[in-house]
Write a protein that holds these residues in place. Structure first.
Motif, PDB file in Angstrom:
ATOM      1  N   GLU A 190      -4.293   4.541  23.785  1.00 30.20           N
ATOM      2  CA  GLU A 190      -4.242   5.595  22.779  1.00 30.20           C
ATOM      3  C   GLU A 190      -2.809   5.749  22.296  1.00 30.20           C
ATOM      4  O   GLU A 190      -1.849   5.494  23.032  1.00 30.20           O
ATOM      5  CB  GLU A 190      -4.751   6.900  23.376  1.00 30.20           C
ATOM      6  N   CYS A 191      -2.661   6.175  21.049  1.00 27.36           N
ATOM      7  CA  CYS A 191      -1.328   6.413  20.499  1.00 27.36           C
ATOM      8  C   CYS A 191      -0.775   7.672  21.145  1.00 27.36           C
ATOM      9  O   CYS A 191      -1.223   8.783  20.847  1.00 27.36           O
ATOM     10  CB  CYS A 191      -1.390   6.571  18.984  1.00 27.36           C
ATOM     11  N   GLY A 192       0.175   7.530  22.018  1.00 26.34           N
ATOM     12  CA  GLY A 192       0.756   8.683  22.703  1.00 26.34           C
ATOM     13  C   GLY A 192       2.259   8.579  22.752  1.00 26.34           C
ATOM     14  O   GLY A 192       2.893   7.868  21.964  1.00 26.34           O
ATOM     15  N   HIS A 193       2.842   9.271  23.703  1.00 23.65           N
ATOM     16  CA  HIS A 193       4.296   9.231  23.883  1.00 23.65           C
ATOM     17  C   HIS A 193       4.715   7.828  24.323  1.00 23.65           C
ATOM     18  O   HIS A 193       4.036   7.175  25.107  1.00 23.65           O
ATOM     19  CB  HIS A 193       4.723  10.253  24.928  1.00 23.65           C
ATOM     20  N   ALA A 194       5.833   7.366  23.809  1.00 22.70           N
ATOM     21  CA  ALA A 194       6.320   6.040  24.172  1.00 22.70           C
ATOM     22  C   ALA A 194       7.818   5.976  23.921  1.00 22.70           C
ATOM     23  O   ALA A 194       8.406   6.842  23.263  1.00 22.70           O
ATOM     24  CB  ALA A 194       5.600   4.949  23.364  1.00 22.70           C
ATOM     25  N   THR A 195       8.452   4.954  24.474  1.00 24.26           N
ATOM     26  CA  THR A 195       9.862   4.676  24.234  1.00 24.26           C
ATOM     27  C   THR A 195       9.972   3.407  23.393  1.00 24.26           C
ATOM     28  O   THR A 195       9.332   2.401  23.695  1.00 24.26           O
ATOM     29  CB  THR A 195      10.627   4.478  25.555  1.00 24.26           C
ATOM     30  N   LEU A 196      10.748   3.472  22.333  1.00 19.17           N
ATOM     31  CA  LEU A 196      10.927   2.342  21.428  1.00 19.17           C
ATOM     32  C   LEU A 196      12.383   1.887  21.492  1.00 19.17           C
ATOM     33  O   LEU A 196      13.297   2.695  21.310  1.00 19.17           O
ATOM     34  CB  LEU A 196      10.567   2.753  19.999  1.00 19.17           C
ATOM     35  N   LYS A 197      12.583   0.604  21.762  1.00 17.55           N
ATOM     36  CA  LYS A 197      13.932   0.050  21.833  1.00 17.55           C
ATOM     37  C   LYS A 197      14.137  -0.919  20.674  1.00 17.55           C
ATOM     38  O   LYS A 197      13.344  -1.835  20.486  1.00 17.55           O
ATOM     39  CB  LYS A 197      14.158  -0.640  23.172  1.00 17.55           C
ATOM     40  N   LEU A 198      15.199  -0.664  19.921  1.00 20.11           N
ATOM     41  CA  LEU A 198      15.461  -1.413  18.691  1.00 20.11           C
ATOM     42  C   LEU A 198      16.838  -2.074  18.727  1.00 20.11           C
ATOM     43  O   LEU A 198      17.755  -1.594  19.399  1.00 20.11           O
ATOM     44  CB  LEU A 198      15.390  -0.483  17.480  1.00 20.11           C
ATOM     45  N   ARG A 199      16.950  -3.146  17.947  1.00 21.68           N
ATOM     46  CA  ARG A 199      18.209  -3.836  17.698  1.00 21.68           C
ATOM     47  C   ARG A 199      18.444  -3.719  16.197  1.00 21.68           C
ATOM     48  O   ARG A 199      18.132  -4.614  15.427  1.00 21.68           O
ATOM     49  CB  ARG A 199      18.075  -5.285  18.156  1.00 21.68           C
ATOM     50  N   HIS A 200      18.976  -2.570  15.780  1.00 25.31           N
ATOM     51  CA  HIS A 200      19.018  -2.242  14.357  1.00 25.31           C
ATOM     52  C   HIS A 200      20.152  -2.980  13.650  1.00 25.31           C
ATOM     53  O   HIS A 200      21.279  -3.062  14.169  1.00 25.31           O
ATOM     54  CB  HIS A 200      19.186  -0.728  14.167  1.00 25.31           C
ATOM     55  N   PRO A 201      19.889  -3.524  12.458  1.00 26.44           N
ATOM     56  CA  PRO A 201      20.926  -4.304  11.751  1.00 26.44           C
ATOM     57  C   PRO A 201      22.125  -3.480  11.305  1.00 26.44           C
ATOM     58  O   PRO A 201      23.203  -4.048  11.070  1.00 26.44           O
ATOM     59  CB  PRO A 201      20.165  -4.875  10.542  1.00 26.44           C
ATOM     60  N   LEU A 202      21.988  -2.152  11.192  1.00 22.16           N
ATOM     61  CA  LEU A 202      23.105  -1.324  10.734  1.00 22.16           C
ATOM     62  C   LEU A 202      23.875  -0.664  11.864  1.00 22.16           C
ATOM     63  O   LEU A 202      25.098  -0.546  11.800  1.00 22.16           O
ATOM     64  CB  LEU A 202      22.602  -0.246   9.763  1.00 22.16           C
ATOM     65  N   VAL A 203      23.173  -0.219  12.912  1.00 16.00           N
ATOM     66  CA  VAL A 203      23.841   0.582  13.950  1.00 16.00           C
ATOM     67  C   VAL A 203      23.707  -0.006  15.349  1.00 16.00           C
ATOM     68  O   VAL A 203      24.190   0.592  16.315  1.00 16.00           O
ATOM     69  CB  VAL A 203      23.325   2.041  13.928  1.00 16.00           C
ATOM     70  N   GLY A 204      23.053  -1.137  15.491  1.00 14.80           N
ATOM     71  CA  GLY A 204      22.974  -1.762  16.801  1.00 14.80           C
ATOM     72  C   GLY A 204      21.810  -1.258  17.645  1.00 14.80           C
ATOM     73  O   GLY A 204      20.794  -0.808  17.129  1.00 14.80           O
ATOM     74  N   HIS A 205      21.980  -1.323  18.951  1.00 16.26           N
ATOM     75  CA  HIS A 205      20.892  -1.016  19.889  1.00 16.26           C
ATOM     76  C   HIS A 205      20.596   0.484  19.928  1.00 16.26           C
ATOM     77  O   HIS A 205      21.509   1.312  20.000  1.00 16.26           O
ATOM     78  CB  HIS A 205      21.248  -1.511  21.285  1.00 16.26           C
ATOM     79  N   LEU A 206      19.319   0.790  19.883  1.00 18.00           N
ATOM     80  CA  LEU A 206      18.838   2.173  19.919  1.00 18.00           C
ATOM     81  C   LEU A 206      17.661   2.288  20.882  1.00 18.00           C
ATOM     82  O   LEU A 206      16.818   1.388  20.955  1.00 18.00           O
ATOM     83  CB  LEU A 206      18.349   2.618  18.533  1.00 18.00           C
ATOM     84  N   SER A 207      17.598   3.394  21.596  1.00 23.86           N
ATOM     85  CA  SER A 207      16.419   3.722  22.412  1.00 23.86           C
ATOM     86  C   SER A 207      15.954   5.107  21.993  1.00 23.86           C
ATOM     87  O   SER A 207      16.699   6.091  22.137  1.00 23.86           O
ATOM     88  CB  SER A 207      16.764   3.702  23.904  1.00 23.86           C
ATOM     89  N   VAL A 208      14.749   5.189  21.419  1.00 22.74           N
ATOM     90  CA  VAL A 208      14.245   6.469  20.911  1.00 22.74           C
ATOM     91  C   VAL A 208      12.886   6.779  21.530  1.00 22.74           C
ATOM     92  O   VAL A 208      12.142   5.881  21.926  1.00 22.74           O
ATOM     93  CB  VAL A 208      14.136   6.455  19.370  1.00 22.74           C
ATOM     94  N   GLN A 209      12.597   8.060  21.611  1.00 19.52           N
ATOM     95  CA  GLN A 209      11.323   8.529  22.143  1.00 19.52           C
ATOM     96  C   GLN A 209      10.380   8.869  20.987  1.00 19.52           C
ATOM     97  O   GLN A 209      10.795   9.492  20.007  1.00 19.52           O
ATOM     98  CB  GLN A 209      11.523   9.779  23.007  1.00 19.52           C
TER      99      GLN A 209
END
Length: 335
Positions: free
Chosen positions: A267-286
């Motif tokens: 089910e679509c619920g709470h999760a952690t998303l980790k990104l390698r963004h081209p403008l600001v670099g590594h991000l970890s968001v909830q």
């Protein structure tokens, strides 16, 4: 959701065959659609007046293959097994039902399964909460599966305005087919999208190669996306647009076909998303998801970072960058 086991075709004398068409689905098997197919996967065979729920059987077989004898405390004494996972009779034993009865369930021959039997099977298969809900959805009588909204989703203006008014976190509005229906500027920028883009996020995940660079763990996110779609298909078995989406992804992405064949559900619920963004670099968001009250198929998804963290600072930087005039806000081309 579709199963890609084509099963056994009914005799040519049965009228239903006049309405069946086959579409090749590379890597998964034969994709079959008919009057009771619900996502083109032989959801229900009609043979000699009997309907078979093959979606349920495919899910049970896939989940049975996930388990080893050791997982459930069975001794193998070093013997070689001809099948991966547990045998039908072993699941039947764990569920407290006869092997013959469970075999008929896997073959789709029982349509009025009691809640207690389904719970016993769920326990035997070690299903989590999402898996149990999906099992219940698949086991519903055919007659009860009616009335899915078949057209493209639209968002109420006030919901769009609410999402756009939020400035301290990234926001998306997402439909049950994973269509991106709206959001704020930071929300589009977070996924390296332009504000005028409205892609289907599943297509974007599996058919746009750039997403493999955006997600730190693309395989995990791809698995999660397929699991969301599988869950949605059990809830909306008569949705032709969802059926077409799954067919397109299966034909266009070997990764999707591979993951889909394992029948993940979530089910679509709470999760952690980790990104390698081209403008600001590594991000970890909830991710936190809120259901739109009068449109329960739609969710408002909010992304935030832990206060004081490096990710929070980078999210603020991204927000500042996309709020300035003339700053590029992501590519315009997408699937």
């Amino acid at each position: 959701m579709p199963s890609w086991d084509a099963g056994v075709s009914p005799p040519a004398s049965i009228r239903v065959l006049q309405q069946v068409r086959r579409v090749p689905f590379p890597g998964v098997g034969t994709h079959v659609r008919g009057p009771h197919s619900g996502h083109g996967a032989l959801v229900h065979h009609e043979c000699m007046g009997e309907r078979r729920n093959t979606r349920l059987g495919s899910f049970l077989r896939a989940r049975r293959a996930w388990l080893s004898p050791e997982d459930v405390g069975f001794e193998t004494y070093g013997s070689r097994r001809r099948v991966s996972g547990l045998r039908r009779e072993e699941i039947a034993h764990l569920a407290g039902i006869s092997s013959h009865y469970y075999t008929r369930i896997e073959q789709g021959e029982n349509h009025q399964l009691s809640h207690s039997v389904l719970e016993a099977i769920a326990d035997a298969l070690r299903l989590d909460g999402s898996g149990r809900v999906h099992l219940q959805n698949l086991a519903r009588p055919v007659q009860a599966v009616q009335g899915d909204e078949a057209g493209p989703e639209t968002v109420r203006d006030t919901v769009t305005a609410l999402a756009e008014s939020i400035t301290d976190r990234a926001v998306h509005i997402v439909g049950h087919r994973m269509d991106l229906l709206g959001g704020n500027r930071l929300g589009f920028a977070l996924l390296d999208l332009h504000p005028d883009q409205r892609p289907n996020m599943a297509r974007h995940m599996f058919l746009v190669s750039a997403t493999r660079d955006l997600f730190t763990d693309w395989e995990q996110e791809a698995h999660r996306m397929a699991a969301y779609l599988r869950m949605a298909s059990g809830q909306h078995p008569n949705d032709p647009l969802l059926e077409e989406l799954v067919s397109e992804l299966g034909a266009g992405s070997k990764d999707f076909a591979r993951i889909w064949a394992a029948h993940p559900v979530a089910e679509c619920g709470h999760a952690t998303l980790k990104l390698r963004h081209p403008l600001v670099g590594h991000l970890s968001v909830q991710l936190d998801r809120l259901i739109v009250a009068d449109a329960p198929n739609q969710q408002v998804v909010a992304y935030s970072a832990c206060p004081g963290s490096e990710s929070a600072e980078r999210l603020k930087l991204l927000n500042a960058l996309v709020s300035r005039p003339g700053v590029p806000e992501g590519p315009r081309d997408t699937a």
